[in-house]
Design a protein around this motif. Structure first.
Motif, mmCIF file in Angstrom:
data_model
loop_
_atom_site.group_PDB
_atom_site.id
_atom_site.type_symbol
_atom_site.label_atom_id
_atom_site.label_comp_id
_atom_site.label_asym_id
_atom_site.label_seq_id
_atom_site.Cartn_x
_atom_site.Cartn_y
_atom_site.Cartn_z
ATOM 1 N N VAL A 14 93.703 21.759 27.340
ATOM 2 C CA VAL A 14 94.963 22.500 27.287
ATOM 3 C C VAL A 14 95.120 23.397 28.515
ATOM 4 C CG1 VAL A 14 96.178 24.319 26.000
ATOM 5 C CG2 VAL A 14 95.213 22.353 24.782
ATOM 6 N N ILE A 15 94.059 24.065 28.921
ATOM 7 C CA ILE A 15 94.115 24.919 30.111
ATOM 8 C C ILE A 15 94.370 24.070 31.360
ATOM 9 C CG2 ILE A 15 92.784 26.474 31.607
ATOM 10 C CD1 ILE A 15 91.370 27.423 28.944
ATOM 11 N N SER A 16 93.687 22.934 31.456
ATOM 12 C CA SER A 16 93.907 22.024 32.594
ATOM 13 C C SER A 16 95.347 21.556 32.647
ATOM 14 C CB SER A 16 92.992 20.804 32.489
ATOM 15 O OG SER A 16 91.651 21.178 32.541
ATOM 16 N N MET A 17 95.892 21.205 31.481
ATOM 17 C CA MET A 17 97.274 20.749 31.439
ATOM 18 C C MET A 17 98.218 21.861 31.883
ATOM 19 S SD MET A 17 99.529 19.344 28.291
ATOM 20 C CE MET A 17 99.540 17.606 28.613
ATOM 21 N N ALA A 18 97.980 23.086 31.426
ATOM 22 C CA ALA A 18 98.837 24.211 31.814
ATOM 23 C C ALA A 18 98.810 24.422 33.326
ATOM 24 C CB ALA A 18 98.411 25.478 31.083
ATOM 25 N N ILE A 19 97.637 24.342 33.917
ATOM 26 C CA ILE A 19 97.522 24.507 35.372
ATOM 27 C C ILE A 19 98.287 23.395 36.087
ATOM 28 C CG2 ILE A 19 95.920 24.445 37.341
ATOM 29 C CD1 ILE A 19 93.867 25.847 35.452
ATOM 30 N N ASP A 20 98.120 22.157 35.617
ATOM 31 C CA ASP A 20 98.811 21.032 36.236
ATOM 32 C C ASP A 20 100.326 21.176 36.103
ATOM 33 O OD1 ASP A 20 98.832 18.338 37.486
ATOM 34 O OD2 ASP A 20 99.713 17.787 35.554
ATOM 35 N N GLY A 28 99.450 33.397 26.797
ATOM 36 C CA GLY A 28 99.523 32.533 25.637
ATOM 37 C C GLY A 28 98.482 31.435 25.581
ATOM 38 N N LEU A 29 97.739 31.223 26.644
ATOM 39 C CA LEU A 29 96.687 30.201 26.645
ATOM 40 C C LEU A 29 95.431 30.738 25.978
ATOM 41 C CD1 LEU A 29 96.525 28.497 30.168
ATOM 42 C CD2 LEU A 29 97.173 27.468 27.997
ATOM 43 N N PRO A 30 94.579 29.837 25.475
ATOM 44 C CA PRO A 30 93.262 30.302 25.049
ATOM 45 C C PRO A 30 92.532 30.802 26.293
ATOM 46 C CG PRO A 30 93.351 27.910 25.031
ATOM 47 C CD PRO A 30 94.740 28.400 25.306
ATOM 48 N N PRO A 31 91.681 31.804 26.151
ATOM 49 C CA PRO A 31 91.014 32.324 27.344
ATOM 50 C C PRO A 31 90.032 31.321 27.947
ATOM 51 C CG PRO A 31 90.192 33.397 25.355
ATOM 52 C CD PRO A 31 91.317 32.515 24.939
ATOM 53 N N ALA A 32 90.082 31.206 29.258
ATOM 54 C CA ALA A 32 89.104 30.407 29.989
ATOM 55 C C ALA A 32 87.837 31.234 30.134
ATOM 56 C CB ALA A 32 89.646 30.029 31.362
ATOM 57 N N THR A 33 86.694 30.577 30.076
ATOM 58 C CA THR A 33 85.423 31.250 30.315
ATOM 59 C C THR A 33 84.801 30.678 31.576
ATOM 60 O OG1 THR A 33 84.110 29.650 29.056
ATOM 61 C CG2 THR A 33 85.047 31.533 27.817
ATOM 62 N N ASP A 34 83.848 31.409 32.141
ATOM 63 C CA ASP A 34 83.169 30.919 33.340
ATOM 64 C C ASP A 34 82.500 29.568 33.088
ATOM 65 O OD1 ASP A 34 83.932 33.117 34.870
ATOM 66 O OD2 ASP A 34 82.161 34.275 34.288
ATOM 67 N N ASP A 35 82.003 29.335 31.866
ATOM 68 C CA ASP A 35 81.367 28.058 31.539
ATOM 69 C C ASP A 35 82.362 26.896 31.538
ATOM 70 O OD1 ASP A 35 78.950 29.353 31.245
ATOM 71 O OD2 ASP A 35 79.085 29.474 29.051
ATOM 72 N N MET A 36 83.616 27.177 31.241
ATOM 73 C CA MET A 36 84.640 26.124 31.183
ATOM 74 C C MET A 36 85.192 25.749 32.549
ATOM 75 S SD MET A 36 87.188 27.311 28.187
ATOM 76 C CE MET A 36 86.693 27.700 26.537
ATOM 77 N N VAL A 37 85.150 26.666 33.502
ATOM 78 C CA VAL A 37 85.845 26.460 34.781
ATOM 79 C C VAL A 37 85.444 25.175 35.491
ATOM 80 C CG1 VAL A 37 86.201 27.415 37.103
ATOM 81 C CG2 VAL A 37 86.456 28.876 35.080
ATOM 82 N N PRO A 38 84.151 24.808 35.592
ATOM 83 C CA PRO A 38 83.839 23.532 36.266
ATOM 84 C C PRO A 38 84.511 22.330 35.601
ATOM 85 C CG PRO A 38 81.864 24.869 36.066
ATOM 86 C CD PRO A 38 82.925 25.557 35.249
ATOM 87 N N ALA A 39 84.551 22.302 34.271
ATOM 88 C CA ALA A 39 85.186 21.179 33.562
ATOM 89 C C ALA A 39 86.702 21.210 33.763
ATOM 90 C CB ALA A 39 84.833 21.224 32.083
ATOM 91 N N ILE A 40 87.290 22.397 33.797
ATOM 92 C CA ILE A 40 88.730 22.519 34.034
ATOM 93 C C ILE A 40 89.070 21.980 35.420
ATOM 94 C CG2 ILE A 40 90.605 24.179 34.422
ATOM 95 C CD1 ILE A 40 89.224 25.928 32.216
ATOM 96 N N LEU A 41 88.332 22.423 36.424
ATOM 97 C CA LEU A 41 88.593 21.974 37.798
ATOM 98 C C LEU A 41 88.358 20.477 37.950
ATOM 99 C CD1 LEU A 41 87.073 24.977 39.778
ATOM 100 C CD2 LEU A 41 89.476 24.561 39.184
ATOM 101 N N LYS A 42 87.322 19.958 37.295
ATOM 102 C CA LYS A 42 87.042 18.521 37.360
ATOM 103 C C LYS A 42 88.182 17.723 36.731
ATOM 104 C CE LYS A 42 83.727 14.995 36.062
ATOM 105 N NZ LYS A 42 82.541 14.660 35.288
ATOM 106 N N SER A 43 88.700 18.197 35.609
ATOM 107 C CA SER A 43 89.761 17.452 34.940
ATOM 108 C C SER A 43 91.058 17.459 35.749
ATOM 109 C CB SER A 43 90.011 17.984 33.532
ATOM 110 O OG SER A 43 90.638 19.229 33.575
ATOM 111 N N LEU A 44 91.254 18.468 36.581
ATOM 112 C CA LEU A 44 92.436 18.482 37.441
ATOM 113 C C LEU A 44 92.345 17.409 38.528
ATOM 114 C CD1 LEU A 44 92.967 22.307 37.731
ATOM 115 C CD2 LEU A 44 94.503 20.669 36.628
#
Length: 175
Positions: free
Chosen positions: A51-57, A150-166
Motif C-alpha cells: 500500500v505504501i509503495s502504491m501511494a508513492i507510485d 492517512g497511510l500506515p506508518p512506514a518503518t525503517d525495516d520496511m523501506v528496503p522492500a518499499i524501494l524494491k517494489s517501486l
C-alpha cells in the motif's frame, strides 16, 4: 495507461484507487496468511509495504502529470475480487494469479460494480500527499511518513522492500 493517455491527449483523467487498510482489524495478518496460502512469500507487513509503495507510485505519477488527478482510500475490508473499472468496462480478478479474469462491458453489471467501488471509497480512510518534491525520491521511513497523511506508518525495516517494489512491482496492490 491512463497516465499515458492523459499526457498524449492533454485531457484531465480522474483515478480513484481503493485498497485494503492494513491498520484495520486483522487485514494485515489475514492478507499475509492469504498470500502464503497461495505459496508466495509474505509477512504481516506485506500489505502495508504494498500500500505504501502504491501511494508513492501514484503520487509520483500525479507529480509528473498535471492532467492526472488521483485519489486514494484505504477500505476496512479485504476484498475477494479486484475491480479495475473505467467508463468503458471493467476487469475483475482474484488473488490467485492462475484464475481467469472476468471482463464486464458497459451496462448493468458495470454500474453495479462501480456502485460497490464508490461505496467502498466513501467508507475508506483517505490518503493525501504533498507534491512539493517527487515522492519517488523518498528514501527513509521519516521522509515517507512526513509526505503522506492517512497511510500506515512506514518503518525503517520496511523501506528496503518499499524501494524494491517501486523498481519491480510484484504485489496485486502495486501498479
Amino acid at each position: 495507461m491512463i497516465d499515458r493517455v492523459a499526457r498524449e491527449r492533454r485531457e484531465i483523467k480522474f483515478v480513484r484507487v481503493v485498497v485494503p487498510d492494513p491498520q484495520y482489524g486483522d487485514n494485515a495478518r489475514s492478507y499475509g496468511a492469504m498470500i502464503r496460502g497461495l505459496s508466495e512469500k509474505a509477512t504481516d507487513d506485506t500489505l502495508s509495504i504494498a500500500v505504501i509503495s502504491m501511494a508513492i507510485d501514484l503520487a509520483g505519477r500525479a507529480y509528473d502529470n498535471t492532467d492526472l488527478r488521483i485519489e486514494m482510500g484505504l477500505c476496512p475490508t479485504l476484498p475477494v475480487l479486484r475491480m479495475d473499472l473505467s467508463d468503458r468496462g471493467g476487469v475483475l480478478t482474484r488473488d490467485a494469479k492462475v484464475l481467469p479474469a472476468i471482463y464486464c462491458g458497459p451496462g448493468g453489471y458495470l454500474e453495479m460494480f462501480r456502485a460497490m467501488a464508490e461505496s467502498e471509497y466513501r467508507q475508506s480512510r483517505k490518503v493525501a500527499w504533498q507534491l512539493k518534491t517527487d515522492p519517488r525520491t523518498l528514501r527513509t521511513a521519516t521522509e515517507i511518513n512526513a509526505a503522506f497523511e492517512g497511510l500506515p506508518p512506514a518503518t525503517d525495516d520496511m523501506v528496503p522492500a518499499i524501494l524494491k517494489s517501486l523498481q519491480a512491482p510484484k504485489s496485486r496492490y502495486e501498479r
